[in-house]
Design a protein around this motif. Structure first.
Motif, PDB file in Angstrom:
ATOM      1  N   ARG A  11       0.815  -1.217   0.000  1.00 43.93           N
ATOM      2  CA  ARG A  11       0.000   0.000   0.000  1.00 43.93           C
ATOM      3  C   ARG A  11       0.848   1.266   0.000  1.00 43.93           C
ATOM      4  NH1 ARG A  11      -2.715   0.311   4.733  1.00 43.93           N
ATOM      5  NH2 ARG A  11      -1.832  -1.524   5.706  1.00 43.93           N
ATOM      6  N   ARG A  12       2.099   1.137   0.422  1.00 41.02           N
ATOM      7  CA  ARG A  12       3.047   2.262   0.480  1.00 41.02           C
ATOM      8  C   ARG A  12       2.453   3.456   1.239  1.00 41.02           C
ATOM      9  NH1 ARG A  12       8.035   3.386  -2.167  1.00 41.02           N
ATOM     10  NH2 ARG A  12       8.122   1.182  -2.632  1.00 41.02           N
ATOM     11  N   GLN A  13       1.651   3.180   2.248  1.00 30.32           N
ATOM     12  CA  GLN A  13       1.164   4.258   3.093  1.00 30.32           C
ATOM     13  C   GLN A  13       2.245   4.672   4.078  1.00 30.32           C
ATOM     14  OE1 GLN A  13      -2.611   2.276   4.377  1.00 30.32           O
ATOM     15  NE2 GLN A  13      -3.519   4.265   3.945  1.00 30.32           N
ATOM     16  N   ALA A  14       2.186   5.927   4.490  1.00 33.59           N
ATOM     17  CA  ALA A  14       3.155   6.418   5.462  1.00 33.59           C
ATOM     18  C   ALA A  14       2.928   5.749   6.816  1.00 33.59           C
ATOM     19  CB  ALA A  14       3.044   7.934   5.604  1.00 33.59           C
ATOM     20  N   PRO A  52      -4.493   8.714   7.162  1.00 34.96           N
ATOM     21  CA  PRO A  52      -4.330   7.541   6.293  1.00 34.96           C
ATOM     22  C   PRO A  52      -2.956   6.888   6.474  1.00 34.96           C
ATOM     23  CG  PRO A  52      -3.987   9.536   5.019  1.00 34.96           C
ATOM     24  CD  PRO A  52      -4.382   9.983   6.400  1.00 34.96           C
ATOM     25  N   VAL A  53      -2.735   6.306   7.642  1.00 30.68           N
ATOM     26  CA  VAL A  53      -1.452   5.694   7.964  1.00 30.68           C
ATOM     27  C   VAL A  53      -1.565   4.175   7.860  1.00 30.68           C
ATOM     28  CG1 VAL A  53      -0.673   7.578   9.436  1.00 30.68           C
ATOM     29  CG2 VAL A  53      -1.997   5.711  10.444  1.00 30.68           C
ATOM     30  N   GLY A  54      -0.445   3.533   7.557  1.00 27.58           N
ATOM     31  CA  GLY A  54      -0.435   2.084   7.450  1.00 27.58           C
ATOM     32  C   GLY A  54      -0.411   1.388   8.784  1.00 27.58           C
ATOM     33  N   VAL A 316       1.082  13.381   6.072  1.00 28.36           N
ATOM     34  CA  VAL A 316       0.552  12.042   5.840  1.00 28.36           C
ATOM     35  C   VAL A 316      -0.218  11.969   4.540  1.00 28.36           C
ATOM     36  CG1 VAL A 316      -0.895  10.202   6.772  1.00 28.36           C
ATOM     37  CG2 VAL A 316       0.515  11.579   8.311  1.00 28.36           C
ATOM     38  N   THR A 317      -0.986  13.005   4.257  1.00 25.38           N
ATOM     39  CA  THR A 317      -1.746  13.028   3.015  1.00 25.38           C
ATOM     40  C   THR A 317      -0.816  13.033   1.802  1.00 25.38           C
ATOM     41  OG1 THR A 317      -3.576  14.196   4.063  1.00 25.38           O
ATOM     42  CG2 THR A 317      -3.433  14.303   1.655  1.00 25.38           C
ATOM     43  N   SER A 320       1.040   9.639   1.438  1.00 25.96           N
ATOM     44  CA  SER A 320       0.188   8.509   1.097  1.00 25.96           C
ATOM     45  C   SER A 320      -0.456   8.660  -0.272  1.00 25.96           C
ATOM     46  CB  SER A 320      -0.893   8.327   2.169  1.00 25.96           C
ATOM     47  OG  SER A 320      -0.331   8.067   3.422  1.00 25.96           O
ATOM     48  N   ASN A 322      -1.036   8.609  -4.186  1.00 27.76           N
ATOM     49  CA  ASN A 322      -0.557   7.723  -5.260  1.00 27.76           C
ATOM     50  C   ASN A 322       0.191   8.500  -6.321  1.00 27.76           C
ATOM     51  OD1 ASN A 322      -1.770   5.397  -4.123  1.00 27.76           O
ATOM     52  ND2 ASN A 322      -3.772   5.966  -5.001  1.00 27.76           N
TER      53      ASN A 322
END
Length: 322
Positions: A11-14, A52-54, A316-317, A320, A322
């Motif tokens: 997902r490569r989320q922060a 929106p964090v992993g 974070v936005t 995260s 794309n």
């Protein structure tokens, strides 16, 4: 690759260290958040609900283990916990230091918060703790501890053995509480040579890792110091992943540690600048490191409580996106 990171990398989320800014965002004091399990769970839930964090990260390293050993600690509303003077500047005194039970007046609220938080969160919860060398540097004074390592190593190794037993039990308690992993912070090793790091830090860290890491629990090595010269030594650790500060070149780290995730490393100080351009900073970081196969965006260390919610959300936005 550790199972925790298969999904995070996909997902490569922060995975930033937002704990203290969220404390401020929801109107708590630092003392409330670190001593009241219910309050701390509110921090976890707000982080998961609004960012929106992993994973939700609670890095409370560098104060709680030392405070549990009897070191004075103040918790100012607007800053990090602040420890008092060293407890044991002499090597023999450190070797004879009595460690408390793992669950004590200082650590019990932290462990209980993880027990509760792991049951209600919809994503991994990662706790934090101090590494053995850094704990020695805190308890014994950074310069004195370093000199004792060189001039009187036998009692220092005795201390590190005792500390490692305590820290292993502490990490195991977090695993049993439901944490998905733990960040072990060893920033004080940036002040010693790679050979000393191997002898006085890695030797003991690997004991902790071997004792607690399994498919359900990941150990993440954290160092926010200038450890580019130490990367080869750090790579010998069996940690599932590595989290570095802004002084480390993550491209170099990824080349030295190509088979495991690298997390980091936007400088927390940038968040406190006047009119910080966090979207621009994050775009530059994504351009620099986005091509690394195992990079997970994060802050280089804890964000201070003074960081505004707007600035934290902007990071974070942007990270995260794309």
């Amino acid at each position: 690759m550790h199972p925790l990171f298969d999904d995070l990398l996909g997902r490569r989320q922060a995975v930033p260290c937002l704990f203290y800014p969220v404390v401020r965002e929801i109107g708590l004091t630092v003392s409330q958040a670190l001593t009241d399990p219910a309050a701390q769970v509110r921090v976890f839930e707000h982080t998961a609900r609004t960012y929106p964090v992993g994973a939700v990260v609670r890095m409370t390293e560098l104060w709680c283990e030392a405070a549990a050993c009897g070191m004075a600690c103040e918790m100012p509303d607007g800053g990090f916990p602040q420890l008092g003077g060293p407890l044991c500047e002499e090597a023999d005194a450190l070797a004879g230091l009595a460690f408390p039970d793992v669950e004590n007046a200082v650590t019990a609220p932290l462990l209980e918060a993880v027990r509760r938080g792991a049951q209600v969160l919809d994503r991994p919860l990662i706790a934090g703790m101090t590494g053995p060398y850094t704990l020695g540097a805190v308890l014994g004074g950074s310069e004195d501890f370093m000199m004792n390592c060189m001039t009187d190593p036998e009692p220092i190794h005795a201390f590190l053995s005792h500390a490692t037993a305590f820290l292993t039990a502490y990490a195991r308690a977090y695993r049993d509480a439901g944490a998905a992993g733990i960040l072990i912070a060893e920033p004080s090793t940036a002040m010693i040579s790679p050979d000393m790091m191997a002898e006085f830090s890695n030797r003991y860290l690997n004991q902790v890792i071997e004792a607690v890491q399994d498919d359900t629990f990941a150990v993440i090595y954290h160092n926010c110091g200038a450890v580019n010269p130490h990367l080869k030594t750090i790579s010998t650790l069996q940690a599932a992943a590595f989290h570095f500060g802004s002084d480390v070149d993550l491209s170099r780290a990824a080349a030295v540690i190509p088979d495991r995730p690298i997390l980091g490393n936007l400088d927390p100080r940038r968040f406190l600048a006047t009119n910080p351009d966090i979207p621009g900073e994050t775009a530059a970081q994504r351009a620099r490191y986005g091509g690394l196969a195992h990079w997970i965006p994060s802050t280089g260390c804890d964000l201070p409580p003074a960081v505004s919610p707007e600035t934290a959300h902007a990071f974070v936005t942007a990270m995260s996106a794309n």
